[in-house]
Design an enzyme around this catalytic site. Structure first.
Site, PDB file in Angstrom:
ATOM      1  N   TYR A 179     112.177 -25.064  -1.567  1.00 56.85           N
ATOM      2  CA  TYR A 179     111.500 -24.192  -2.541  1.00 56.85           C
ATOM      3  C   TYR A 179     110.006 -24.541  -2.638  1.00 56.85           C
ATOM      4  CZ  TYR A 179     110.854 -22.198  -7.286  1.00 56.85           C
ATOM      5  OH  TYR A 179     110.431 -21.509  -8.390  1.00 56.85           O
ATOM      6  N   SER A 192     104.807 -22.161  -7.682  1.00 60.24           N
ATOM      7  CA  SER A 192     105.531 -23.047  -8.598  1.00 60.24           C
ATOM      8  C   SER A 192     104.889 -24.422  -8.618  1.00 60.24           C
ATOM      9  CB  SER A 192     106.985 -23.194  -8.134  1.00 60.24           C
ATOM     10  OG  SER A 192     107.634 -24.211  -8.862  1.00 60.24           O
ATOM     11  N   LYS A 194     106.898 -22.153  -1.786  1.00 60.94           N
ATOM     12  CA  LYS A 194     105.981 -21.784  -2.870  1.00 60.94           C
ATOM     13  C   LYS A 194     104.540 -22.146  -2.530  1.00 60.94           C
ATOM     14  CE  LYS A 194     108.374 -19.779  -6.027  1.00 60.94           C
ATOM     15  NZ  LYS A 194     108.311 -18.298  -6.010  1.00 60.94           N
TER      16      LYS A 194
HETATM   17  P1  NAI Z   1     115.364 -15.205 -12.062  1.00 63.06           P
HETATM   18  O1  NAI Z   1     116.472 -15.761 -11.219  1.00 63.06           O
HETATM   19  O2  NAI Z   1     115.681 -14.788 -13.451  1.00 63.06           O
HETATM   20  O3  NAI Z   1     114.661 -13.978 -11.341  1.00 63.06           O
HETATM   21  C1  NAI Z   1     114.575 -13.824  -9.973  1.00 63.06           C
HETATM   22  C2  NAI Z   1     114.973 -12.417  -9.635  1.00 63.06           C
HETATM   23  O4  NAI Z   1     114.808 -12.189  -8.234  1.00 63.06           O
HETATM   24  C3  NAI Z   1     116.448 -12.130  -9.945  1.00 63.06           C
HETATM   25  O5  NAI Z   1     116.564 -11.019 -10.804  1.00 63.06           O
HETATM   26  C4  NAI Z   1     117.066 -11.887  -8.584  1.00 63.06           C
HETATM   27  O6  NAI Z   1     118.143 -10.957  -8.600  1.00 63.06           O
HETATM   28  C5  NAI Z   1     115.890 -11.399  -7.782  1.00 63.06           C
HETATM   29  N1  NAI Z   1     116.057 -11.617  -6.348  1.00 63.06           N
HETATM   30  C6  NAI Z   1     116.519 -12.716  -5.714  1.00 63.06           C
HETATM   31  N2  NAI Z   1     116.541 -12.536  -4.391  1.00 63.06           N
HETATM   32  C7  NAI Z   1     116.059 -11.286  -4.165  1.00 63.06           C
HETATM   33  C8  NAI Z   1     115.820 -10.528  -2.981  1.00 63.06           C
HETATM   34  N3  NAI Z   1     116.099 -11.030  -1.769  1.00 63.06           N
HETATM   35  N4  NAI Z   1     115.315  -9.272  -3.103  1.00 63.06           N
HETATM   36  C9  NAI Z   1     115.050  -8.740  -4.334  1.00 63.06           C
HETATM   37  N5  NAI Z   1     115.263  -9.425  -5.488  1.00 63.06           N
HETATM   38  C10 NAI Z   1     115.764 -10.686  -5.404  1.00 63.06           C
HETATM   39  O7  NAI Z   1     114.227 -16.322 -12.048  1.00 63.06           O
HETATM   40  P2  NAI Z   1     112.790 -16.364 -12.748  1.00 63.06           P
HETATM   41  O8  NAI Z   1     112.673 -17.657 -13.420  1.00 63.06           O
HETATM   42  O9  NAI Z   1     112.512 -15.126 -13.493  1.00 63.06           O
HETATM   43  O10 NAI Z   1     111.839 -16.459 -11.463  1.00 63.06           O
HETATM   44  C11 NAI Z   1     110.889 -15.470 -11.092  1.00 63.06           C
HETATM   45  C12 NAI Z   1     109.926 -16.093 -10.089  1.00 63.06           C
HETATM   46  O11 NAI Z   1     109.169 -17.119 -10.734  1.00 63.06           O
HETATM   47  C13 NAI Z   1     110.613 -16.733  -8.894  1.00 63.06           C
HETATM   48  O12 NAI Z   1     109.846 -16.531  -7.730  1.00 63.06           O
HETATM   49  C14 NAI Z   1     110.608 -18.190  -9.269  1.00 63.06           C
HETATM   50  O13 NAI Z   1     110.693 -19.029  -8.130  1.00 63.06           O
HETATM   51  C15 NAI Z   1     109.291 -18.316  -9.971  1.00 63.06           C
HETATM   52  N6  NAI Z   1     109.189 -19.478 -10.839  1.00 63.06           N
HETATM   53  C16 NAI Z   1     109.892 -19.518 -12.027  1.00 63.06           C
HETATM   54  C17 NAI Z   1     109.749 -20.624 -12.840  1.00 63.06           C
HETATM   55  C18 NAI Z   1     110.370 -20.694 -14.185  1.00 63.06           C
HETATM   56  O14 NAI Z   1     110.023 -21.614 -14.951  1.00 63.06           O
HETATM   57  N7  NAI Z   1     111.270 -19.802 -14.547  1.00 63.06           N
HETATM   58  C19 NAI Z   1     108.955 -21.793 -12.418  1.00 63.06           C
HETATM   59  C20 NAI Z   1     108.229 -21.613 -11.201  1.00 63.06           C
HETATM   60  C21 NAI Z   1     108.378 -20.487 -10.446  1.00 63.06           C
END
Ligand code: NAI
Length: 290
Positions: free
Chosen positions: A164, A151, A168
């Site tokens: 976080y 991130s 990251k």
């Molecule tokens: P999101 O919250 O929609 O997706 C994350 C998913 O991970 C969720 O579906 C959740 O249920 C699942 N999850 C959480 N803990 C878990 C565990 N212990 N075991 C299995 N699954 C688990 O968020 P998003 O935005 O799709 O994020 C995806 C990745 O991208 C994350 O690592 C996030 O930190 C990273 N990210 C996202 C950004 C953005 O702009 N959306 C920016 C920078 C990084």
């Protein structure tokens, strides 16, 4: 093989947001995909099978191949079980997109150990558990593709995200070494910092900005990095809203002290030490200018 066709790929946290988009694109391109998601809320609380099951149904409806897994990435047993799901369903594992994530944003003054540990466990330890469980298979078959979700909050910092950001950028440290140890086994390990409108960012960015940031902009870049053709390893990328960038550390020319310097000597050379005008990308440790 070409692209990701026939490749067996685990996507963690694929029940929503970016992971869902990555998994659907990989499946459309012919990969067999494990949809891992424990189905919790944004802060990691709760859980259930519905999120992963829905994405599996969506992929199958498009003619793709996918199976669900509901284990948490945040334990060694979980990591092993997710990899085993891939082996049981598809006969092996070729790639891991370590994408699962949660948020516990709070200013550092108020960041207690619970907020710190929960985030490290899912992102940093989760990245370790899943890649470590897959690693022997990658080595054995001399092929593997790893992509971790990093991130800009780690690369550049962000208010309220010390936990976080640390996790990251820890993942970047992980892929730096995995790229070195994996080189002779054709294991590539990279990091993607996505910028996309998901439930994770819905209240962190203005609505107008979110509209231009569909996760579909990020997925093809992830797909490419997971493909046979991709030769990058140990690299960090940022992708969002159409822009795709590589990010790297640069080191200044610096100054070499031939004798142990005094603090005054250091101060005298500080301008030269910090002058980035002739900086070069830092790929290895140097102690002299030769
Ligand atoms: P999101 O919250 O929609 O997706 C994350 C998913 O991970 C969720 O579906 C959740 O249920 C699942 N999850 C959480 N803990 C878990 C565990 N212990 N075991 C299995 N699954 C688990 O968020 P998003 O935005 O799709 O994020 C995806 C990745 O991208 C994350 O690592 C996030 O930190 C990273 N990210 C996202 C950004 C953005 O702009 N959306 C920016 C920078 C990084």
């Amino acid at each position: 093989m070409t692209g990701v066709a026939g490749r067996r790929i685990v996507v963690t946290g694929a029940g929503g947001g970016l992971g869902r988009e990555y998994a659907k694109l990989l499946a459309r391109e012919g990969a067999k995909v494990v949809i891992n998601d424990l189905g919790g809320a944004r802060d990691g609380s709760g859980g259930g099978s519905a999120m992963a099951d829905t994405v599996v149904e969506e992929i199958r409806a498009e003619g793709g191949e996918a199976v669900a897994n509901y284990d948490s990435v945040a334990s060694a047993e979980g990591g092993k079980a997710i990899v085993q799901t891939c082996i049981d369903a598809f006969g092996g594992i070729d790639g891991v997109v370590s994408n699962a994530g949660i948020l516990r944003d709070v200013s550092y003054m108020k960041m207690d150990a619970d907020a710190w540990n929960a985030v490290e466990q899912v992102h940093l330890y989760g990245g370790y558990y899943i890649t470590h469980a897959a690693w022997p298979h990658f080595r054995e078959q001399k092929y593997g593709r790893i992509l971790v979700a990093t991130s800009t909050s780690g690369i550049y910092g962000n208010f309220g995200q010390a936990n976080y950001g640390a996790a990251k950028l820890g993942l970047v440290g992980l892929i730096n070494t995995l790229s070195i140890e994996g080189a002779k086994y054709n294991i590539n390990a990279n990091a993607m910092a996505p910028i996309a409108a998901t439930r994770m960012t819905e209240d962190l960015m203005p609505e107008e900005r979110l509209k231009a940031l569909g996760p579909d902009h990020v997925a093809p870049v992830v797909g490419y990095l997971m493909s046979d053709e991709s030769t990058d390893t140990g690299s960090v990328f940022i992708a969002g809203g159409g822009l795709v960038q590589r990010v790297a550390y640069y080191a200044s020319e610096g100054h070499v002290f031939n004798d142990v310097p005094t603090m005054g000597d250091v101060a005298d050379k500080w301008d030269k030490i910090t002058d980035m005008s002739n900086a070069k990308e830092g790929k290895q440790v140097q102690t002299s200018q030769s």
